[in-house]
Enzyme design. Structure first.
Site, PDB file in Angstrom:
ATOM      1  N   LYS A  15       9.007  12.866  -8.338  1.00 55.71           N
ATOM      2  CA  LYS A  15       8.974  12.465  -6.567  1.00 55.71           C
ATOM      3  C   LYS A  15       9.312  13.593  -5.798  1.00 55.71           C
ATOM      4  O   LYS A  15       8.812  14.323  -4.608  1.00 55.71           O
ATOM      5  CB  LYS A  15      10.827  12.124  -6.815  1.00 55.71           C
ATOM      6  CG  LYS A  15      11.358  11.282  -8.077  1.00 55.71           C
ATOM      7  CD  LYS A  15      12.429  10.767  -7.960  1.00 55.71           C
ATOM      8  CE  LYS A  15      13.920  12.654  -8.145  1.00 55.71           C
ATOM      9  NZ  LYS A  15      13.842  12.379  -9.551  1.00 55.71           N
ATOM     10  N   ARG A  90      21.207   8.685  -6.475  1.00 54.28           N
ATOM     11  CA  ARG A  90      21.580   9.080  -7.898  1.00 54.28           C
ATOM     12  C   ARG A  90      22.322   8.419  -9.021  1.00 54.28           C
ATOM     13  O   ARG A  90      22.416   7.583 -10.186  1.00 54.28           O
ATOM     14  CB  ARG A  90      21.749  10.564  -8.684  1.00 54.28           C
ATOM     15  CG  ARG A  90      20.176  11.041  -8.371  1.00 54.28           C
ATOM     16  CD  ARG A  90      20.522  12.640  -8.961  1.00 54.28           C
ATOM     17  NE  ARG A  90      19.246  12.968  -9.840  1.00 54.28           N
ATOM     18  CZ  ARG A  90      18.463  14.009  -9.020  1.00 54.28           C
ATOM     19  NH1 ARG A  90      18.869  13.994  -7.489  1.00 54.28           N
ATOM     20  NH2 ARG A  90      17.225  15.138  -9.634  1.00 54.28           N
ATOM     21  N   ARG A 124       7.384  24.063 -14.498  1.00 47.44           N
ATOM     22  CA  ARG A 124       7.660  24.233 -12.971  1.00 47.44           C
ATOM     23  C   ARG A 124       7.914  25.897 -12.317  1.00 47.44           C
ATOM     24  O   ARG A 124       8.704  26.216 -13.111  1.00 47.44           O
ATOM     25  CB  ARG A 124       8.808  23.199 -13.034  1.00 47.44           C
ATOM     26  CG  ARG A 124       8.771  22.575 -11.495  1.00 47.44           C
ATOM     27  CD  ARG A 124       9.213  21.729 -11.215  1.00 47.44           C
ATOM     28  NE  ARG A 124      11.069  21.643 -11.760  1.00 47.44           N
ATOM     29  CZ  ARG A 124      10.937  20.074 -11.307  1.00 47.44           C
ATOM     30  NH1 ARG A 124      10.813  19.312 -10.676  1.00 47.44           N
ATOM     31  NH2 ARG A 124      12.682  20.016 -11.300  1.00 47.44           N
ATOM     32  N   ARG A 157      14.034  27.401 -12.551  1.00 47.12           N
ATOM     33  CA  ARG A 157      15.000  27.355 -12.053  1.00 47.12           C
ATOM     34  C   ARG A 157      15.982  27.005 -13.237  1.00 47.12           C
ATOM     35  O   ARG A 157      16.299  26.989 -14.511  1.00 47.12           O
ATOM     36  CB  ARG A 157      14.902  25.485 -11.425  1.00 47.12           C
ATOM     37  CG  ARG A 157      14.787  25.559  -9.933  1.00 47.12           C
ATOM     38  CD  ARG A 157      14.755  23.253  -9.635  1.00 47.12           C
ATOM     39  NE  ARG A 157      15.492  22.554 -10.135  1.00 47.12           N
ATOM     40  CZ  ARG A 157      15.767  21.793 -10.166  1.00 47.12           C
ATOM     41  NH1 ARG A 157      14.410  20.914  -9.382  1.00 47.12           N
ATOM     42  NH2 ARG A 157      16.265  20.638 -10.654  1.00 47.12           N
ATOM     43  N   ARG A 168      19.554  16.019 -18.425  1.00 48.03           N
ATOM     44  CA  ARG A 168      19.804  15.706 -16.723  1.00 48.03           C
ATOM     45  C   ARG A 168      19.443  14.481 -17.676  1.00 48.03           C
ATOM     46  O   ARG A 168      19.367  13.415 -17.266  1.00 48.03           O
ATOM     47  CB  ARG A 168      18.507  16.116 -16.422  1.00 48.03           C
ATOM     48  CG  ARG A 168      18.877  17.952 -15.707  1.00 48.03           C
ATOM     49  CD  ARG A 168      18.372  18.746 -14.922  1.00 48.03           C
ATOM     50  NE  ARG A 168      17.846  18.276 -14.235  1.00 48.03           N
ATOM     51  CZ  ARG A 168      16.754  18.986 -13.612  1.00 48.03           C
ATOM     52  NH1 ARG A 168      16.039  20.417 -14.681  1.00 48.03           N
ATOM     53  NH2 ARG A 168      15.776  18.337 -13.346  1.00 48.03           N
TER      54      ARG A 168
HETATM   55  P1  AMP Z   1      16.564  17.307  -8.752  1.00 44.79           P
HETATM   56  O1  AMP Z   1      16.432  19.071  -7.363  1.00 44.79           O
HETATM   57  O2  AMP Z   1      16.466  16.272  -7.615  1.00 44.79           O
HETATM   58  O3  AMP Z   1      16.633  17.591  -9.667  1.00 44.79           O
HETATM   59  O4  AMP Z   1      18.877  18.252  -8.411  1.00 44.79           O
HETATM   60  C1  AMP Z   1      18.786  19.753  -8.933  1.00 44.79           C
HETATM   61  C2  AMP Z   1      20.370  19.226  -9.805  1.00 44.79           C
HETATM   62  O5  AMP Z   1      21.060  19.242  -8.718  1.00 44.79           O
HETATM   63  C3  AMP Z   1      20.525  17.847  -9.933  1.00 44.79           C
HETATM   64  O6  AMP Z   1      20.597  18.105 -11.375  1.00 44.79           O
HETATM   65  C4  AMP Z   1      22.345  17.227  -9.522  1.00 44.79           C
HETATM   66  O7  AMP Z   1      22.514  18.647 -11.108  1.00 44.79           O
HETATM   67  C5  AMP Z   1      22.453  17.596  -8.793  1.00 44.79           C
HETATM   68  N1  AMP Z   1      21.995  16.751  -7.889  1.00 44.79           N
HETATM   69  C6  AMP Z   1      20.296  16.187  -6.935  1.00 44.79           C
HETATM   70  N2  AMP Z   1      20.847  15.146  -6.681  1.00 44.79           N
HETATM   71  C7  AMP Z   1      21.938  14.415  -6.824  1.00 44.79           C
HETATM   72  C8  AMP Z   1      22.861  13.530  -6.605  1.00 44.79           C
HETATM   73  N3  AMP Z   1      22.463  12.516  -5.525  1.00 44.79           N
HETATM   74  N4  AMP Z   1      24.226  13.171  -6.863  1.00 44.79           N
HETATM   75  C9  AMP Z   1      24.973  14.612  -7.664  1.00 44.79           C
HETATM   76  N5  AMP Z   1      24.232  15.356  -7.942  1.00 44.79           N
HETATM   77  C10 AMP Z   1      22.952  15.602  -7.219  1.00 44.79           C
END
Ligand code: AMP
Length: 214
Positions: A15, A90, A124, A157, A168
Site C-alpha cells: 500500500k 482500518r 523493510r 520499524r 498485526r
Molecule cells: P502502518 O504504517 O500502516 O503499518 O501502521 C503502523 C501501526 O500504526 C499499526 O500497526 C497500528 O498500530 C497503527 N495504525 C496505523 N493506521 C491505523 C488506523 N487506521 N487505525 C488504528 N491504528 C492504526
C-alpha cells in the site's frame, strides 16, 4: 481521473510503496495513517504518547484518536487536490467516520502471496525523515542506510519484529478485512494482485493508473 482514493490490503501488501509513487504521478497527496502516528510519537505529542503503546504491540490505535488525526489532515489545503489514504480506514467504525468527512471515489485492495509479504516486512527499511519505504532485497537504497529521496536515516520499524508482525496480521484479519466487503457493497472496490512479489513496484503503479482512468 479519480483522485479521492483509499488503498487497502494486509501489512506488507505494498500500500505505502504504491501510494508514494502513484501520488507523485498524479500530483495528489499521500496520507499514511501509520506515518502520521509515527510522527506524533516522534514529536512526543499527547496523542503520540497514547498511540505508541498500541503501535508497539501491533494493536490498532483507538478509532477516536486516528479519526481526529485524519480529519485534521484531510482539512489541510493540499488534500483538496486529491489524496490517497494509506492505512486508513482500518475498521468499519473508521470507514463510517470517513464517509462523514469526505466522499471516496475508488478503493483499491492490494494482495500478494503470504510468503512474499512476510519476507518483505522482515527486510523493510523506512526513512526516519520522509517515510519513503525500501527493502534490502528488491528495493535497495543507492547507499545502504541512507534515503535516496531526502538523505534521511533508514531504520527497521519496531513493529516489524516477527511476533508483532504476527499480531498485526491477526488484527488485520479480524478488524480490517471486513472493509473489503463494505466497499464492494458500495460499488467502490477494485482488487489488484501482485502475483510474484519480486516485480518492480512500477508494474503495479501502471495497473493502478489504468484503473483510475477507467
Ligand atoms: P502502518 O504504517 O500502516 O503499518 O501502521 C503502523 C501501526 O500504526 C499499526 O500497526 C497500528 O498500530 C497503527 N495504525 C496505523 N493506521 C491505523 C488506523 N487506521 N487505525 C488504528 N491504528 C492504526
Amino acid at each position: 481521473m479519480k483522485t479521492r482514493l483509499v488503498f487497502l490490503g494486509p501489512p506488507g501488501a505494498g500500500k505505502g510503496t504504491y501510494a508514494s509513487r502513484v501520488s507523485i504521478k498524479l500530483g495528489i497527496t499521500h496520507i499514511s495513517a501509520g506515518q502520521l502516528l509515527r510522527n506524533a510519537v516522534k514529536h512526543g505529542t499527547a496523542l503520540g504518547l497514547k498511540a505508541k503503546a498500541y503501535m508497539d504491540e501491533g494493536e490498532l490505535v483507538p478509532n477516536e484518536i486516528v479519526v481526529s488525526l485524519m480529519k485534521e489532515r484531510l482539512a489541510q489545503p493540499d488534500a483538496a487536490k486529491g489524496f490517497i489514504l494509506d492505512g486508513f480506514p482500518r475498521t468499519l467504525g473508521q470507514a463510517e467516520a470517513l464517509g462523514g468527512i469526505v466522499g471516496i471515489e475508488l478503493v483499491i485492495n492490494f494482495t500478494a502471496p503470504e510468503d512474499i509479504i512476510v519476507k518483505r516486512l522482515g527486510t523493510r527499511e523506512t526513512c526516519r525523515k520522509c517515510g519513503w519505504i525500501y527493502n534490502t532485497i528488491t528495493l535497495k537504497p543507492k547507499v545502504p542506510g541512507v534515503c535516496d529521496k531526502c538523505g534521511g536515516e533508514l531504520y527497521q520499524r519496531e513493529d516489524e519484529k516477527p511476533e508483532v508482525v504476527r499480531e498485526r496480521f491477526r488484527v488485520y484479519n479480524e478488524k480490517s478485512k471486513p472493509l473489503i466487503d463494505y466497499y464492494r457493497d458500495k460499488g467502490l472496490l477494485i482488487e489488484l494482485a501482485s502475483e510474484k512479489g519480486d516485480e518492480p513496484p512500477e508494474a503495479m503503479v501502471e495497473k493502478v493508473l489504468q484503473a483510475l482512468k477507467a
